[in-house]
Design an enzyme around this catalytic site. Structure first.
Site, PDB file in Angstrom:
ATOM      1  N   TYR A 135       0.870  -1.170   0.000  1.00 32.53           N
ATOM      2  CA  TYR A 135       0.000   0.000   0.000  1.00 32.53           C
ATOM      3  C   TYR A 135       0.909   1.222   0.000  1.00 32.53           C
ATOM      4  CZ  TYR A 135      -4.014  -2.892   1.367  1.00 32.53           C
ATOM      5  OH  TYR A 135      -5.026  -3.830   1.402  1.00 32.53           O
ATOM      6  N   THR A 161      -1.255  -2.363  -4.661  1.00 32.53           N
ATOM      7  CA  THR A 161      -2.701  -2.181  -4.652  1.00 32.53           C
ATOM      8  C   THR A 161      -3.058  -0.750  -5.035  1.00 32.53           C
ATOM      9  OG1 THR A 161      -3.032  -3.904  -2.996  1.00 32.53           O
ATOM     10  CG2 THR A 161      -4.775  -2.251  -3.223  1.00 32.53           C
ATOM     11  N   HIS A 285     -10.946  -5.833  -5.316  1.00 29.40           N
ATOM     12  CA  HIS A 285     -10.588  -5.926  -3.905  1.00 29.40           C
ATOM     13  C   HIS A 285     -11.504  -6.917  -3.175  1.00 29.40           C
ATOM     14  CE1 HIS A 285      -7.747  -3.610  -1.247  1.00 29.40           C
ATOM     15  NE2 HIS A 285      -8.412  -4.272  -0.310  1.00 29.40           N
TER      16      HIS A 285
END
Length: 388
Positions: A135, A161, A285
């Site tokens: 992230y 991501t 997701h």
């Protein structure tokens, strides 16, 4: 394993049922749930079920091969254990157990930035490289330090991501106190009482599985006392301003394979190719971000038609059995990732249960290959699907 008459688990639903018995409510709901009314969560599985395989007979199925090649590595089947935040809370040092099971099955394991176990713990399991999921944090210096640690611990494939500009509204987490500023450790029902109702988990994970922080960022979370502190820190550190320019920066600092996780749009897929990504994961997701978004099964063939010849396509979301792996290959993916299945299996019975689940995936995939008349996974294409 927890079912009447001691029946053995044979499907995702069986592992999920046992996991629900063993896990505290807040943790099971965190793993099992999705955003909003969970429309996208349901679509993900339903749309894979709607993809029909084309049964072919009298084709020699005496020699079948489920293996594929991915980023220079041979996988025993086209499957990767996806990154799951807090996945290590479902069993004692859960990500370490998952890595061992993945190694034994001949497939990659991907560790989350917000996993419980550290890069060092997972890297020590074996010489087989893990993947790492990133992230983007506001402090780019921390990002570079984490990436350096990943590289030093053998990671060569980074899954970045890109669909977390804002956190999805997850009703189950709100009800359990995991969202909206209330951590699960701050509420009675989701705290001491819930632990008391699940003594096996409380003993094996709660007491013997410490530390319970997010291992890869622990050094940056000052004076942290419990997972609630980590959740608060990550909530303030996730960078909502990330754009394609930041992908260019990441491409410049990461020397391994760069895979963008969260592509669900054809134009975005073309942009991912243009920015120099080595691959992308067609993903929503797991239905945990934008409720009402398209399923991955519906978007994969469109994205494959647009950029499949220019990049390495992967897919996640709703993959529940080995037949789904064959469907994913047929629609244009090189491999698929699963998150909930491996975490539910781990919760149901640790490494042994996860090993069993992975064996079932491979067995199911062999059946699908044999009965579609395509005994080699590398040869699976649209011909494996029923037209119309």
């Amino acid at each position: 394993m927890g079912q009447s008459l001691n029946l053995l688990p044979a499907s995702f639903a069986d592992f999920r049922r046992e996991a629900e018995k063993r896990l505290p409510r807040f943790l099971f709901d965190y793993i099992d749930g999705g955003a909003g009314a969970e429309v996208t969560l349901r679509r993900n599985t339903a749309d894979w079920e709607e993809v029909s395989l084309n049964q072919k007979v009298l084709v020699d199925a005496s020699k079948m091969d489920c293996s594929v090649d991915l980023f220079g590595e041979k996988l025993a089947m086209p499957l990767i254990l996806a990154p799951v935040g807090m996945g290590g809370m479902t069993a004692r040092r859960g990500e370490v157990q998952a890595k061992r099971a993945a190694d034994a099955a001949g497939i990659p394991f991907c560790l989350s930035t917000v996993g419980i176990c550290t890069l060092e713990e997972v890297g020590a399991v074996s010489d087989r490289p893990a993947w790492f999921q990133l992230y983007m944090l506001k402090d780019r210096g921390i990002v570079q330090e984490i990436l350096a640690r990943a590289w030093d611990n053998g990671v060569r494939t980074l899954a970045f991501t890109i669909d977390l500009a804002v956190l999805g509204t997850r009703y189950r987490d709100i009800r359990n106190g995991m969202a909206g500023g209330l951590g699960p450790w701050g509420r009675f029902r989701s705290g001491a009482l819930d632990y008391a109702l699940h003594p096996r988990w409380a003993w094996d994970v709660g007491l013997k599985g410490a530390p319970h922080g997010f291992g890869n960022i622990a050094m940056y979370v000052k004076q942290s006392k419990n997972p609630r502190d980590y959740l608060h820190w990550t909530g303030t550190q996730f960078d909502s301003s990330v754009t394609w320019t930041d992908i260019e920066w990441l491409r410049g600092v990461w020397q391994g394979n760069l895979v963008l996780k969260g592509v669900l749009d054809v134009a975005d897929a073309r942009a991912a190719v243009a920015v120099g990504a080595d691959g992308m994961i067609v993903s929503n997701h797991g239905g945990r971000q934008l409720d009402g978004a398209a399923s991955t099964a519906s978007m994969l063939p469109r994205i494959a038609d647009a950029v499949g010849s220019e990049t390495t396509l992967l897919v996640d979301g709703g993959i529940r059995c080995g037949q789904d792996l064959v469907k994913a290959l047929a629609l244009g993916a090189r491999a698929a990732l699963v998150g909930r299945p491996w975490v539910m299996a781990l919760a149901a019975g640790g490494e042994a249960a996860l090993t069993r689940m992975l064996g079932l995936y491979k067995q199911d995939m062999r059946t699908a290959l044999g009965l579609t008349g395509i005994p080699n996974a590398r040869d699976v294409g649209r011909a494996a699907l029923l037209e119309g």
